[in-house]
Write a protein that holds these residues in place. Structure first.
Motif, PDB file in Angstrom:
ATOM      1  N   ASN A   1       0.829  -1.207   0.000  1.00 10.65           N
ATOM      2  CA  ASN A   1       0.000   0.000   0.000  1.00 10.65           C
ATOM      3  C   ASN A   1       0.862   1.256   0.000  1.00 10.65           C
ATOM      4  OD1 ASN A   1      -2.725  -1.089   0.164  1.00 10.65           O
ATOM      5  ND2 ASN A   1      -2.058  -1.912   2.144  1.00 10.65           N
ATOM      6  N   GLU A   2       2.157   1.075  -0.186  1.00  7.44           N
ATOM      7  CA  GLU A   2       3.053   2.226  -0.184  1.00  7.44           C
ATOM      8  C   GLU A   2       4.200   1.976  -1.162  1.00  7.44           C
ATOM      9  OE1 GLU A   2       5.006   3.081   3.534  1.00  7.44           O
ATOM     10  OE2 GLU A   2       5.390   5.162   2.984  1.00  7.44           O
ATOM     11  N   LEU A   3       3.882   2.165  -2.430  1.00 13.59           N
ATOM     12  CA  LEU A   3       4.880   1.927  -3.473  1.00 13.59           C
ATOM     13  C   LEU A   3       5.698   3.198  -3.687  1.00 13.59           C
ATOM     14  CD1 LEU A   3       5.987   0.055  -5.710  1.00 13.59           C
ATOM     15  CD2 LEU A   3       4.218   1.004  -7.219  1.00 13.59           C
ATOM     16  N   HIS A   4       7.018   3.080  -3.549  1.00 13.97           N
ATOM     17  CA  HIS A   4       7.915   4.234  -3.716  1.00 13.97           C
ATOM     18  C   HIS A   4       8.774   4.094  -4.967  1.00 13.97           C
ATOM     19  CE1 HIS A   4       8.436   6.361   0.452  1.00 13.97           C
ATOM     20  NE2 HIS A   4       7.179   6.243   0.125  1.00 13.97           N
ATOM     21  N   TYR A   5       9.017   5.222  -5.627  1.00 13.24           N
ATOM     22  CA  TYR A   5      10.030   5.264  -6.690  1.00 13.24           C
ATOM     23  C   TYR A   5      11.371   5.610  -6.054  1.00 13.24           C
ATOM     24  CZ  TYR A   5       8.930  10.165  -5.947  1.00 13.24           C
ATOM     25  OH  TYR A   5       8.706  11.369  -5.341  1.00 13.24           O
ATOM     26  N   GLU A   6      12.440   5.101  -6.635  1.00 16.01           N
ATOM     27  CA  GLU A   6      13.798   5.532  -6.302  1.00 16.01           C
ATOM     28  C   GLU A   6      14.525   5.659  -7.632  1.00 16.01           C
ATOM     29  OE1 GLU A   6      15.857   2.935  -3.578  1.00 16.01           O
ATOM     30  OE2 GLU A   6      14.449   3.326  -1.939  1.00 16.01           O
ATOM     31  N   ALA A   7      14.724   6.869  -8.102  1.00 17.08           N
ATOM     32  CA  ALA A   7      15.442   7.078  -9.367  1.00 17.08           C
ATOM     33  C   ALA A   7      16.943   6.931  -9.116  1.00 17.08           C
ATOM     34  CB  ALA A   7      15.148   8.468  -9.916  1.00 17.08           C
ATOM     35  N   GLU A   8      17.610   6.213  -9.987  1.00 12.47           N
ATOM     36  CA  GLU A   8      19.033   5.931  -9.780  1.00 12.47           C
ATOM     37  C   GLU A   8      19.772   5.893 -11.112  1.00 12.47           C
ATOM     38  OE1 GLU A   8      19.570   2.587  -7.175  1.00 12.47           O
ATOM     39  OE2 GLU A   8      17.831   3.161  -5.962  1.00 12.47           O
TER      40      GLU A   8
ATOM     41  N   LYS B   1       7.369  13.305 -11.798  1.00 13.14           N
ATOM     42  CA  LYS B   1       6.103  12.602 -11.572  1.00 13.14           C
ATOM     43  C   LYS B   1       4.991  13.532 -12.023  1.00 13.14           C
ATOM     44  CE  LYS B   1       3.764  11.901  -7.497  1.00 13.14           C
ATOM     45  NZ  LYS B   1       3.506  11.354  -6.142  1.00 13.14           N
ATOM     46  N   ASN B   2       4.199  13.076 -12.960  1.00 10.97           N
ATOM     47  CA  ASN B   2       3.129  13.900 -13.526  1.00 10.97           C
ATOM     48  C   ASN B   2       3.662  15.292 -13.916  1.00 10.97           C
ATOM     49  OD1 ASN B   2       1.471  11.702 -12.942  1.00 10.97           O
ATOM     50  ND2 ASN B   2       0.987  12.493 -10.906  1.00 10.97           N
ATOM     51  N   LYS B   3       4.798  15.265 -14.596  1.00 12.11           N
ATOM     52  CA  LYS B   3       5.468  16.444 -15.172  1.00 12.11           C
ATOM     53  C   LYS B   3       6.073  17.395 -14.127  1.00 12.11           C
ATOM     54  CE  LYS B   3       3.172  16.177 -19.598  1.00 12.11           C
ATOM     55  NZ  LYS B   3       3.825  14.881 -19.863  1.00 12.11           N
ATOM     56  N   GLU B   4       6.125  16.987 -12.896  1.00 17.87           N
ATOM     57  CA  GLU B   4       6.737  17.809 -11.843  1.00 17.87           C
ATOM     58  C   GLU B   4       8.003  17.110 -11.348  1.00 17.87           C
ATOM     59  OE1 GLU B   4       5.013  19.095  -7.803  1.00 17.87           O
ATOM     60  OE2 GLU B   4       3.455  19.444  -9.322  1.00 17.87           O
ATOM     61  N   MET B   5       9.093  17.862 -11.214  1.00 12.78           N
ATOM     62  CA  MET B   5      10.323  17.212 -10.769  1.00 12.78           C
ATOM     63  C   MET B   5      10.213  16.790  -9.305  1.00 12.78           C
ATOM     64  SD  MET B   5      14.255  18.465 -10.823  1.00 12.78           S
ATOM     65  CE  MET B   5      14.840  17.831 -12.366  1.00 12.78           C
ATOM     66  N   VAL B   6      10.478  15.507  -9.036  1.00 16.56           N
ATOM     67  CA  VAL B   6      10.412  15.010  -7.658  1.00 16.56           C
ATOM     68  C   VAL B   6      11.777  14.562  -7.125  1.00 16.56           C
ATOM     69  CG1 VAL B   6       7.963  14.386  -7.588  1.00 16.56           C
ATOM     70  CG2 VAL B   6       9.607  12.755  -8.530  1.00 16.56           C
ATOM     71  N   GLN B   7      12.682  14.214  -8.013  1.00 19.81           N
ATOM     72  CA  GLN B   7      14.026  13.835  -7.571  1.00 19.81           C
ATOM     73  C   GLN B   7      15.049  14.412  -8.519  1.00 19.81           C
ATOM     74  OE1 GLN B   7      13.722   9.365  -7.009  1.00 19.81           O
ATOM     75  NE2 GLN B   7      15.082   9.888  -5.311  1.00 19.81           N
ATOM     76  N   LYS B   8      16.154  14.837  -7.924  1.00 21.69           N
ATOM     77  CA  LYS B   8      17.213  15.455  -8.696  1.00 21.69           C
ATOM     78  C   LYS B   8      18.510  14.997  -8.047  1.00 21.69           C
ATOM     79  CE  LYS B   8      18.321  20.194  -9.968  1.00 21.69           C
ATOM     80  NZ  LYS B   8      19.410  20.815  -9.600  1.00 21.69           N
TER      81      LYS B   8
ATOM     82  N   GLY C   1      26.507  -7.942 -19.128  1.00 21.55           N
ATOM     83  CA  GLY C   1      25.045  -7.874 -19.090  1.00 21.55           C
ATOM     84  C   GLY C   1      24.477  -7.636 -17.701  1.00 21.55           C
ATOM     85  N   ASP C   2      25.280  -7.835 -16.670  1.00 25.02           N
ATOM     86  CA  ASP C   2      24.825  -7.476 -15.322  1.00 25.02           C
ATOM     87  C   ASP C   2      24.602  -5.965 -15.265  1.00 25.02           C
ATOM     88  OD1 ASP C   2      25.211 -10.115 -14.595  1.00 25.02           O
ATOM     89  OD2 ASP C   2      26.974  -9.732 -13.336  1.00 25.02           O
ATOM     90  N   VAL C   3      23.766  -5.523 -14.349  1.00 31.60           N
ATOM     91  CA  VAL C   3      23.565  -4.086 -14.179  1.00 31.60           C
ATOM     92  C   VAL C   3      23.705  -3.730 -12.702  1.00 31.60           C
ATOM     93  CG1 VAL C   3      22.048  -3.913 -16.203  1.00 31.60           C
ATOM     94  CG2 VAL C   3      21.044  -4.206 -13.939  1.00 31.60           C
ATOM     95  N   ILE C   4      24.065  -2.483 -12.467  1.00 28.22           N
ATOM     96  CA  ILE C   4      24.225  -2.009 -11.083  1.00 28.22           C
ATOM     97  C   ILE C   4      23.432  -0.719 -10.898  1.00 28.22           C
ATOM     98  CG2 ILE C   4      25.844  -1.279  -9.290  1.00 28.22           C
ATOM     99  CD1 ILE C   4      28.055  -2.822 -10.737  1.00 28.22           C
ATOM    100  N   PHE C   5      22.445  -0.762 -10.007  1.00 23.48           N
ATOM    101  CA  PHE C   5      21.735   0.449  -9.575  1.00 23.48           C
ATOM    102  C   PHE C   5      22.588   1.105  -8.492  1.00 23.48           C
ATOM    103  CE2 PHE C   5      17.316   0.450 -11.244  1.00 23.48           C
ATOM    104  CZ  PHE C   5      17.362  -0.721 -11.990  1.00 23.48           C
ATOM    105  N   THR C   6      22.933   2.370  -8.691  1.00 18.55           N
ATOM    106  CA  THR C   6      23.976   2.966  -7.840  1.00 18.55           C
ATOM    107  C   THR C   6      23.445   3.826  -6.693  1.00 18.55           C
ATOM    108  OG1 THR C   6      24.218   4.801  -9.398  1.00 18.55           O
ATOM    109  CG2 THR C   6      25.664   2.904  -9.721  1.00 18.55           C
ATOM    110  N   GLY C   7      22.155   3.693  -6.385  1.00 18.01           N
ATOM    111  CA  GLY C   7      21.620   4.392  -5.212  1.00 18.01           C
ATOM    112  C   GLY C   7      20.795   5.605  -5.603  1.00 18.01           C
ATOM    113  N   THR C   8      19.894   5.977  -4.719  1.00 18.52           N
ATOM    114  CA  THR C   8      18.959   7.061  -5.021  1.00 18.52           C
ATOM    115  C   THR C   8      19.268   8.303  -4.193  1.00 18.52           C
ATOM    116  OG1 THR C   8      16.598   7.528  -5.415  1.00 18.52           O
ATOM    117  CG2 THR C   8      17.138   6.500  -3.305  1.00 18.52           C
ATOM    118  N   PRO C   9      19.101   9.482  -4.804  1.00 19.88           N
ATOM    119  CA  PRO C   9      19.264  10.718  -4.024  1.00 19.88           C
ATOM    120  C   PRO C   9      18.004  10.981  -3.186  1.00 19.88           C
ATOM    121  CG  PRO C   9      18.711  11.252  -6.284  1.00 19.88           C
ATOM    122  CD  PRO C   9      18.784   9.750  -6.207  1.00 19.88           C
ATOM    123  N   ALA C  10      17.987  12.056  -2.455  1.00 22.40           N
ATOM    124  CA  ALA C  10      16.825  12.399  -1.634  1.00 22.40           C
ATOM    125  C   ALA C  10      15.607  12.642  -2.514  1.00 22.40           C
ATOM    126  CB  ALA C  10      17.127  13.653  -0.813  1.00 22.40           C
ATOM    127  N   GLY C  11      14.437  12.562  -1.904  1.00 25.04           N
ATOM    128  CA  GLY C  11      13.213  12.892  -2.626  1.00 25.04           C
ATOM    129  C   GLY C  11      12.377  11.698  -3.003  1.00 25.04           C
TER     130      GLY C  11
END
Ligand code: ZN
Length: 203
Positions: free
Chosen positions: A49-56, A135-142, A168-178
């Motif tokens: 019930n609480e899905l979060h995005y983390e841009a990385e 998100k919906n055309k508004e910047m949420v993470q930078k 072919g492996d991939v590495i997600f390098t962490g998310t900034p604030a927001g």
């Protein structure tokens, strides 16, 4: 292929979730089935019930290796993009409170979104890459790669002490604030510099 992820790699994000800033990178993994295939819709999972995005920023491994020294690590990835490490935050909080593993919160089907790859030679300075999420055309993470606690090269080197890295492996390098919540109907768009890397609607 393997999907490696780094947790708490931006100080401002670690503190927004009330986490300590770790000395060593926090590493977790997602299975191959976590990768959202192109042209596949993203459905809000029913167990959260609480899905979060983390841009990385995400690295693509281009060479097999193990015990890679940091000074050579830059030869082991050849492209970068922006992605999302989707997280069921309610489940993660429950698991964290009990000291249990994170997979149910982080590693479910389609929880890894990967944008279009930009070859490394096209990137001016990998130590200063701007990226962001709308998100919906508004910047949420930078974010900017200069703010990472552990650089791309130190992450690749560190991971390779425990796991072989393979083409072919991939590495997600962490998310900034927001980081924040999404609901059905939201539209997310990830950028690297001023270029759109992916667009996604939560179905
Ligand atoms: Zn993450």
């Amino acid at each position: 292929m393997k999907i490696f992820c780094v947790g708490r790699n931006y100080a401002a994000h670690a503190s927004e979730l009330g986490n300590e800033i770790p000395d060593e990178p926090v590493i977790f993994m997602k299975p191959k089935s976590a990768m959202l295939q192109q042209h596949t819709p993203f459905y809000y999972p029913e167990f959260t019930n609480e899905l979060h995005y983390e841009a990385e920023l995400v690295l693509r491994i281009s060479k097999n290796g193990k015990y890679i020294q940091e000074k050579f690590a830059g030869k082991y990835y050849d492209a970068i993009t922006t992605g999302i490490d989707f997280t069921a935050r309610d489940i993660q909080n429950e698991l964290k409170a009990k000291g249990l593993p994170w997979e149910k919160a982080k590693s479910w089907d389609n929880s890894a979104v990967i944008g279009k790859w930009v070859p490394l030679p096209e990137i001016k300075n990998k130590k200063e890459i701007n990226f962001g999420l709308y998100k919906n055309k508004e910047m949420v993470q930078k974010g900017n790669s200069s703010l990472m606690l552990h650089s791309f090269d130190s992450i690749v080197s560190y991971i390779s002490n425990f796991f072989s890295v393979n083409i072919g492996d991939v590495i997600f390098t962490g998310t900034p604030a927001g980081v924040g919540e999404v609901v059905v109907g939201d539209e997310l768009e990830g950028f690297m510099e001023e270029v759109s890397m992916f667009k996604l609607e939560i179905k």
